[in-house]
Scaffold this motif. Sequence first.
Motif, short mmCIF file in Angstrom:
data_model
loop_
_atom_site.label_atom_id
_atom_site.label_comp_id
_atom_site.label_asym_id
_atom_site.label_seq_id
_atom_site.Cartn_x
_atom_site.Cartn_y
_atom_site.Cartn_z
N UNK A 115 4.44 80.26 -13.91
CA UNK A 115 3.70 81.32 -13.03
C UNK A 115 4.71 81.82 -12.05
N UNK A 116 5.07 82.91 -11.88
CA UNK A 116 6.17 83.11 -10.80
C UNK A 116 5.79 84.31 -9.89
N UNK A 117 6.32 84.48 -9.04
CA UNK A 117 6.10 85.76 -7.82
C UNK A 117 7.42 86.31 -8.15
N UNK A 118 7.40 87.52 -8.44
CA UNK A 118 8.59 88.43 -8.68
C UNK A 118 8.48 89.74 -7.93
N UNK A 119 9.71 90.16 -7.53
CA UNK A 119 9.92 91.44 -6.90
C UNK A 119 11.08 92.15 -7.55
N UNK A 120 11.20 93.19 -6.99
CA UNK A 120 12.59 94.08 -7.74
C UNK A 120 13.75 93.54 -7.12
N UNK A 121 14.92 93.81 -8.15
CA UNK A 121 16.16 93.03 -7.72
C UNK A 121 16.52 93.31 -6.62
N UNK A 122 16.36 94.70 -6.25
CA UNK A 122 17.01 95.34 -4.97
C UNK A 122 16.30 95.08 -3.73
N UNK A 123 14.97 94.55 -3.98
CA UNK A 123 14.15 94.18 -2.94
C UNK A 123 14.64 93.44 -1.78
N UNK A 124 14.13 93.77 -0.33
CA UNK A 124 14.63 93.05 0.84
C UNK A 124 13.89 91.91 0.88
N UNK A 127 4.05 95.59 -4.04
CA UNK A 127 5.56 95.15 -3.55
C UNK A 127 5.81 93.99 -4.35
N UNK A 128 4.90 93.41 -5.13
CA UNK A 128 5.51 91.99 -5.78
C UNK A 128 4.24 91.75 -6.88
N UNK A 129 4.66 90.94 -7.91
CA UNK A 129 3.77 90.64 -8.57
C UNK A 129 3.79 88.94 -9.25
N UNK A 130 2.60 88.59 -9.59
CA UNK A 130 2.64 87.15 -10.06
C UNK A 130 2.32 87.18 -11.45
N UNK A 131 3.30 86.82 -12.43
CA UNK A 131 3.00 86.66 -13.90
C UNK A 131 3.47 85.40 -14.49
N UNK A 132 3.20 85.28 -15.62
CA UNK A 132 3.70 84.11 -16.49
C UNK A 132 4.90 84.53 -17.19
N UNK A 133 5.81 83.78 -17.45
CA UNK A 133 6.90 83.92 -18.01
C UNK A 133 7.49 82.82 -18.98
N UNK A 160 14.19 94.69 -14.35
CA UNK A 160 15.11 94.80 -13.30
C UNK A 160 14.29 93.82 -12.27
N UNK A 161 13.55 92.65 -12.59
CA UNK A 161 12.87 92.00 -11.44
C UNK A 161 13.67 90.53 -11.13
N UNK A 162 13.14 90.18 -9.90
CA UNK A 162 13.93 88.96 -9.34
C UNK A 162 12.83 87.85 -9.15
N UNK A 163 12.63 86.79 -9.66
CA UNK A 163 12.02 85.59 -9.26
C UNK A 163 12.12 85.11 -7.94
N UNK A 164 11.24 85.20 -7.17
CA UNK A 164 11.25 84.68 -5.71
C UNK A 164 10.97 83.34 -5.49
N UNK A 165 9.54 82.79 -6.19
CA UNK A 165 9.29 81.55 -6.21
C UNK A 165 8.65 81.24 -7.59
#
Length: 283
Positions: free
Chosen positions: A97-106, A155-161, A171-176
């Motif tokens: 279960x991850x917190x993800x944002x757009x790849x180019x997100x600040x 601004x972000x999502x939490x999903x399972x992968x 085009x999403x990047x895992x933050x945590x």
Amino acid sequence: MKLKIGLPKGSLQESTFSMMRKAGWDFRADSRSYMPTCDDEEVEALLVRPQEIPRYVEDGILDSGLTGKDWIVDCGADVVEAAELTYSKATFRPIRVVLAVKSDSPFQQVSDLEGKRISTEYVRLVKRWLDEQGVSAQVEFSWGACEVKVPYLADAIVVNTETGSSLRQNDLRILETVLESTTRLIANKSSWGDPWKRKKIESMAMLLKGALNAEKLVGLKMNVSREHLSRVIAALPALKRPTLAPLSDDGWLAVETVVEEKVARDLTPELRRAGAEGIVEYP
């Protein structure tokens, strides 16, 4: 007496039916049925969304169920975890279960999401996790397809992968990583206290674990001369000592063992170099 069990409806259904079949229970359901048939008259099954199974088991509507650790935590369900079963829709690995944002997100860390909007199916889990991180954010429930909501609706999502492919495609990047989750066989506490039901659940747990372990193992058969036997045995990472059987030629033995499938690819050439001949791999 019957054991009422909840089986996951949706992406885990086919892999669960397959695993149950290998463990000895043949469940069958057509596309519109929510009450699968079973070849065990002592088992009564119901297809339920895995998100809901922990609550129904806790409330005693179901005696037992198969669901993810992620949904047990999200529900905060007080249930007995009878077995951990590491399988998912496509692999035999845990999901994340991850917190993800757009790849180019600040955004680079969870604290950057202070006051931001997060979309997820795991509302309760995410709220508790953010509290632990000391972050206040707006957590909104999503009916699914979270990946398309960033950055316009959230601004972000939490999903399972499971493999990360859907995140990469969008085009999403895992933050945590919020949580690692595996499938669990759970039981209602009162049902667990019933000797007949507990024995039935424990038997199911034992056979499911056996079926899962078998999926990861392969057998190897080979012929080995007595001259090379010690070298071949030394190369084998067997669960137990290999089985040896004499051949018609007194100078040779048939050797059979079980190894993890993932090591068989590298092990086979080593065995050949150690002197084994006629190596056969079988499931």
